[in-house]
Design a protein around this motif. Structure first.
Motif, PDB file in Angstrom:
ATOM      1  N   ALA A 188     -31.567 -58.406 -12.375  1.00 50.69           N
ATOM      2  CA  ALA A 188     -31.695 -59.499 -11.414  1.00 50.69           C
ATOM      3  C   ALA A 188     -30.381 -60.229 -11.180  1.00 50.69           C
ATOM      4  O   ALA A 188     -30.183 -60.828 -10.122  1.00 50.69           O
ATOM      5  N   VAL A 189     -29.472 -60.187 -12.152  1.00 49.61           N
ATOM      6  CA  VAL A 189     -28.163 -60.824 -11.970  1.00 49.61           C
ATOM      7  C   VAL A 189     -27.348 -60.110 -10.897  1.00 49.61           C
ATOM      8  O   VAL A 189     -26.505 -60.708 -10.228  1.00 49.61           O
ATOM      9  N   TYR A 190     -27.597 -58.816 -10.702  1.00 45.99           N
ATOM     10  CA  TYR A 190     -26.880 -58.026  -9.698  1.00 45.99           C
ATOM     11  C   TYR A 190     -27.556 -58.097  -8.328  1.00 45.99           C
ATOM     12  O   TYR A 190     -26.884 -58.235  -7.300  1.00 45.99           O
ATOM     13  N   ALA A 191     -28.871 -57.956  -8.325  1.00 46.41           N
ATOM     14  CA  ALA A 191     -29.628 -57.938  -7.070  1.00 46.41           C
ATOM     15  C   ALA A 191     -31.103 -58.122  -7.392  1.00 46.41           C
ATOM     16  O   ALA A 191     -31.554 -57.849  -8.503  1.00 46.41           O
ATOM     17  N   ASN A 192     -31.850 -58.607  -6.416  1.00 42.91           N
ATOM     18  CA  ASN A 192     -33.296 -58.757  -6.546  1.00 42.91           C
ATOM     19  C   ASN A 192     -33.899 -57.423  -6.982  1.00 42.91           C
ATOM     20  O   ASN A 192     -33.596 -56.378  -6.404  1.00 42.91           O
ATOM     21  N   PRO A 193     -34.771 -57.414  -7.999  1.00 46.85           N
ATOM     22  CA  PRO A 193     -35.394 -56.155  -8.415  1.00 46.85           C
ATOM     23  C   PRO A 193     -36.062 -55.385  -7.281  1.00 46.85           C
ATOM     24  O   PRO A 193     -36.120 -54.154  -7.319  1.00 46.85           O
ATOM     25  N   VAL A 194     -36.559 -56.100  -6.282  1.00 48.80           N
ATOM     26  CA  VAL A 194     -37.143 -55.428  -5.126  1.00 48.80           C
ATOM     27  C   VAL A 194     -36.123 -54.519  -4.452  1.00 48.80           C
ATOM     28  O   VAL A 194     -36.441 -53.400  -4.007  1.00 48.80           O
ATOM     29  N   GLU A 195     -34.864 -54.963  -4.361  1.00 54.19           N
ATOM     30  CA  GLU A 195     -33.821 -54.158  -3.725  1.00 54.19           C
ATOM     31  C   GLU A 195     -33.553 -52.878  -4.517  1.00 54.19           C
ATOM     32  O   GLU A 195     -33.307 -51.819  -3.937  1.00 54.19           O
ATOM     33  N   TRP A 196     -33.576 -52.973  -5.840  1.00 52.54           N
ATOM     34  CA  TRP A 196     -33.378 -51.783  -6.671  1.00 52.54           C
ATOM     35  C   TRP A 196     -34.507 -50.775  -6.444  1.00 52.54           C
ATOM     36  O   TRP A 196     -34.268 -49.571  -6.296  1.00 52.54           O
ATOM     37  N   LEU A 197     -35.740 -51.259  -6.425  1.00 53.12           N
ATOM     38  CA  LEU A 197     -36.875 -50.357  -6.225  1.00 53.12           C
ATOM     39  C   LEU A 197     -36.841 -49.719  -4.842  1.00 53.12           C
ATOM     40  O   LEU A 197     -37.129 -48.522  -4.687  1.00 53.12           O
ATOM     41  N   LYS A 198     -36.482 -50.511  -3.828  1.00 50.93           N
ATOM     42  CA  LYS A 198     -36.396 -49.962  -2.475  1.00 50.93           C
ATOM     43  C   LYS A 198     -35.335 -48.873  -2.380  1.00 50.93           C
ATOM     44  O   LYS A 198     -35.505 -47.876  -1.670  1.00 50.93           O
ATOM     45  N   ALA A 199     -34.216 -49.067  -3.084  1.00 47.02           N
ATOM     46  CA  ALA A 199     -33.140 -48.074  -3.040  1.00 47.02           C
ATOM     47  C   ALA A 199     -33.598 -46.750  -3.655  1.00 47.02           C
ATOM     48  O   ALA A 199     -33.270 -45.668  -3.141  1.00 47.02           O
ATOM     49  N   LEU A 200     -34.356 -46.820  -4.742  1.00 44.09           N
ATOM     50  CA  LEU A 200     -34.885 -45.596  -5.339  1.00 44.09           C
ATOM     51  C   LEU A 200     -35.925 -44.972  -4.416  1.00 44.09           C
ATOM     52  O   LEU A 200     -35.916 -43.769  -4.177  1.00 44.09           O
ATOM     53  N   GLY A 201     -36.811 -45.779  -3.890  1.00 43.77           N
ATOM     54  CA  GLY A 201     -37.702 -45.391  -2.811  1.00 43.77           C
ATOM     55  C   GLY A 201     -38.723 -44.311  -3.145  1.00 43.77           C
ATOM     56  O   GLY A 201     -38.891 -43.899  -4.289  1.00 43.77           O
ATOM     57  N   LYS A 202     -39.412 -43.853  -2.107  1.00 40.90           N
ATOM     58  CA  LYS A 202     -40.435 -42.833  -2.251  1.00 40.90           C
ATOM     59  C   LYS A 202     -39.837 -41.484  -2.625  1.00 40.90           C
ATOM     60  O   LYS A 202     -40.510 -40.640  -3.220  1.00 40.90           O
ATOM     61  N   GLU A 203     -38.573 -41.277  -2.248  1.00 40.86           N
ATOM     62  CA  GLU A 203     -37.938 -39.997  -2.513  1.00 40.86           C
ATOM     63  C   GLU A 203     -37.887 -39.699  -4.009  1.00 40.86           C
ATOM     64  O   GLU A 203     -38.118 -38.571  -4.444  1.00 40.86           O
ATOM     65  N   LYS A 204     -37.567 -40.715  -4.796  1.00 39.59           N
ATOM     66  CA  LYS A 204     -37.502 -40.522  -6.235  1.00 39.59           C
ATOM     67  C   LYS A 204     -37.769 -41.844  -6.945  1.00 39.59           C
ATOM     68  O   LYS A 204     -36.856 -42.469  -7.490  1.00 39.59           O
ATOM     69  N   PRO A 205     -39.021 -42.295  -6.961  1.00 35.67           N
ATOM     70  CA  PRO A 205     -39.332 -43.537  -7.660  1.00 35.67           C
ATOM     71  C   PRO A 205     -39.045 -43.386  -9.147  1.00 35.67           C
ATOM     72  O   PRO A 205     -38.953 -42.263  -9.656  1.00 35.67           O
ATOM     73  N   PRO A 206     -38.895 -44.492  -9.867  1.00 35.87           N
ATOM     74  CA  PRO A 206     -38.580 -44.397 -11.300  1.00 35.87           C
ATOM     75  C   PRO A 206     -39.655 -43.631 -12.059  1.00 35.87           C
ATOM     76  O   PRO A 206     -40.828 -43.650 -11.696  1.00 35.87           O
ATOM     77  N   TYR A 207     -39.229 -42.972 -13.132  1.00 33.56           N
ATOM     78  CA  TYR A 207     -40.209 -42.379 -14.034  1.00 33.56           C
ATOM     79  C   TYR A 207     -40.965 -43.480 -14.779  1.00 33.56           C
ATOM     80  O   TYR A 207     -42.165 -43.364 -15.016  1.00 33.56           O
ATOM     81  N   LYS A 208     -40.227 -44.527 -15.173  1.00 33.39           N
ATOM     82  CA  LYS A 208     -40.790 -45.585 -16.003  1.00 33.39           C
ATOM     83  C   LYS A 208     -40.177 -46.919 -15.606  1.00 33.39           C
ATOM     84  O   LYS A 208     -39.084 -46.966 -15.030  1.00 33.39           O
ATOM     85  N   LEU A 209     -40.867 -48.007 -16.004  1.00 32.01           N
ATOM     86  CA  LEU A 209     -40.363 -49.355 -15.766  1.00 32.01           C
ATOM     87  C   LEU A 209     -40.465 -50.193 -17.035  1.00 32.01           C
ATOM     88  O   LEU A 209     -41.483 -50.159 -17.733  1.00 32.01           O
ATOM     89  N   HIS A 210     -39.403 -50.944 -17.314  1.00 29.94           N
ATOM     90  CA  HIS A 210     -39.458 -52.024 -18.302  1.00 29.94           C
ATOM     91  C   HIS A 210     -39.649 -53.339 -17.558  1.00 29.94           C
ATOM     92  O   HIS A 210     -39.216 -53.484 -16.412  1.00 29.94           O
ATOM     93  N   ILE A 211     -40.247 -54.299 -18.243  1.00 26.58           N
ATOM     94  CA  ILE A 211     -40.387 -55.627 -17.659  1.00 26.58           C
ATOM     95  C   ILE A 211     -39.917 -56.675 -18.664  1.00 26.58           C
ATOM     96  O   ILE A 211     -40.226 -56.592 -19.850  1.00 26.58           O
ATOM     97  N   LYS A 212     -39.105 -57.594 -18.195  1.00 28.62           N
ATOM     98  CA  LYS A 212     -38.695 -58.765 -18.970  1.00 28.62           C
ATOM     99  C   LYS A 212     -38.347 -59.864 -17.985  1.00 28.62           C
ATOM    100  O   LYS A 212     -38.172 -59.607 -16.776  1.00 28.62           O
TER     101      LYS A 212
END
Length: 341
Positions: free
Chosen positions: A251-275
């Protein structure tokens, strides 16, 4: 970023989910969450070094679906024992955390690659489907209030990165519109080249063991924009190489939403951590800014927007808590409310 789900709202939303956390159906010697009936199923997990009887009992009683293991140095025999313990309590071991390796140091490359191979084999024994791997690190640790490493070479503030790179090779040309960051650019390119080389050596083991490799860039001062990190994760064109993303760390670099959008439908993350992370002042054009870690339910992150973006990119799978500021039961309530939001 605004706090759409405060602790009060989280727990109010989860008045029904506290009960649903206990709705499990016996399937063989394991238990399947009621969430599995959903098309966008997301499961909750806690982190342990190795599965132990007493701790697994606590985690199961709190309502978690599974666990993630950090004991990357254990033996195959210890992993076999740990899996039996997890199975006994109806907990799925879904991932092994290998974490940082120092492969951008040529003297450490071979030894560290062997350690990742061992983590992959452990994951297979545990019945997991992924290994979390942070390939390299440059500079010192990150000061979240300043957005810069505590030691090391000059680089932009976390929210000021604007990386220009060649998508065909991933080589960086510049990292900010102004400033002399040539030493950092050289280090970034060195790390990327080492990572590409390493993945080439790991793919045969991933294929043999049927394990996915989730690349994470957690506070390692590398691949520091959503676009560039996503380009790295998609570069390998292999179904077993992708991303493991932490929703709070970045979040210090960019809104987490922006990170997820960049990964997108083409290759969504395998896993997610939350804190939790609280941005005190948004400075970057992608929503990043100075701040610090906090409990997930006191975060400035808009968890409802994050959850919607998870749906938009087709993310299903595991959500693992990586902080220790609440009880296990509270985390299950908080995470389940977020999943159902």
């Amino acid at each position: 970023m605004t706090d759409k789900l405060s602790r009060r709202n989280f727990l109010a939303t989860s008045a029904m989910t506290a009960a649903s956390a206990g709705l499990y159906t016996a399937v063989g010697n394991t238990f399947v969450s009621a969430q599995e009936s959903k098309a966008d199923a997301v499961y909750t997990a806690q982190i342990v070094r190795v599965p132990e009887d007493a701790r697994c009992a606590e985690i199961k009683a709190a309502g978690f679906d599974g666990i993630e293991v950090t004991g990357r140095e254990i033996s195959i025999e210890e992993a076999e024992k740990g899996r039996k313990i997890a199975d006994k309590h109806g907990l799925k071991v879904h991932s092994v955390m290998r974490g940082w390796t120092n492969i951008n140091n040529p003297d450490a490359f071979d030894k560290d690659i062997e350690s990742v191979k061992h983590a992959i084999k452990l994951a297979a024994v545990f019945g997991a489907d992924a290994v979390l791997w942070v390939p390299c690190r440059t500079g010192g640790g990150m000061n979240p209030k300043e957005g810069r490493p505590t030691t090391g070479i000059a680089m932009p503030a976390a929210w000021d990165f604007d990386i220009d790179f060649d998508p065909a090779t991933l080589r960086v040309k510049s990292v900010a519109p102004s400033g002399d960051y040539s030493e950092y650019v050289a280090e970034q390119n060195k790390a990327t080249e080492a990572t590409i080389k390493a993945v080439g050596q790991l793919i045969p083991v991933l294929e043999a063991e049927k394990i996915n490799l989730g690349i994470e860039n957690v506070w390692n001062n590398l691949w520091s924009t959503p676009k560039y990190y996503a380009a790295l994760c998609k570069f390998f064109k292999h179904p077993r190489v992708g991303s493991y993303f932490d929703l709070g760390n970045h979040a210090v670099y960019a809104n987490p939403v922006e990170w997820l959008k960049a990964l997108g439908k083409e290759k969504p993350p395998y896993k997610l951590h939350i804190k939790g992370f609280k941005v005190e002042e948004v400075k970057g054009k992608l929503g990043g800014g100075p701040g610090n870690w906090c409990p997930v339910d006191e975060s400035s992150i808009d968890w409802k927007a994050v959850r919607q973006t998870m749906r938009d990119i087709g993310y299903t799978g595991w959500l693992t808590v990586e902080e220790g500021r609440r009880t296990d039961k509270q985390y299950v309530e908080i995470m389940t409310a977020m999943i159902n939001s």
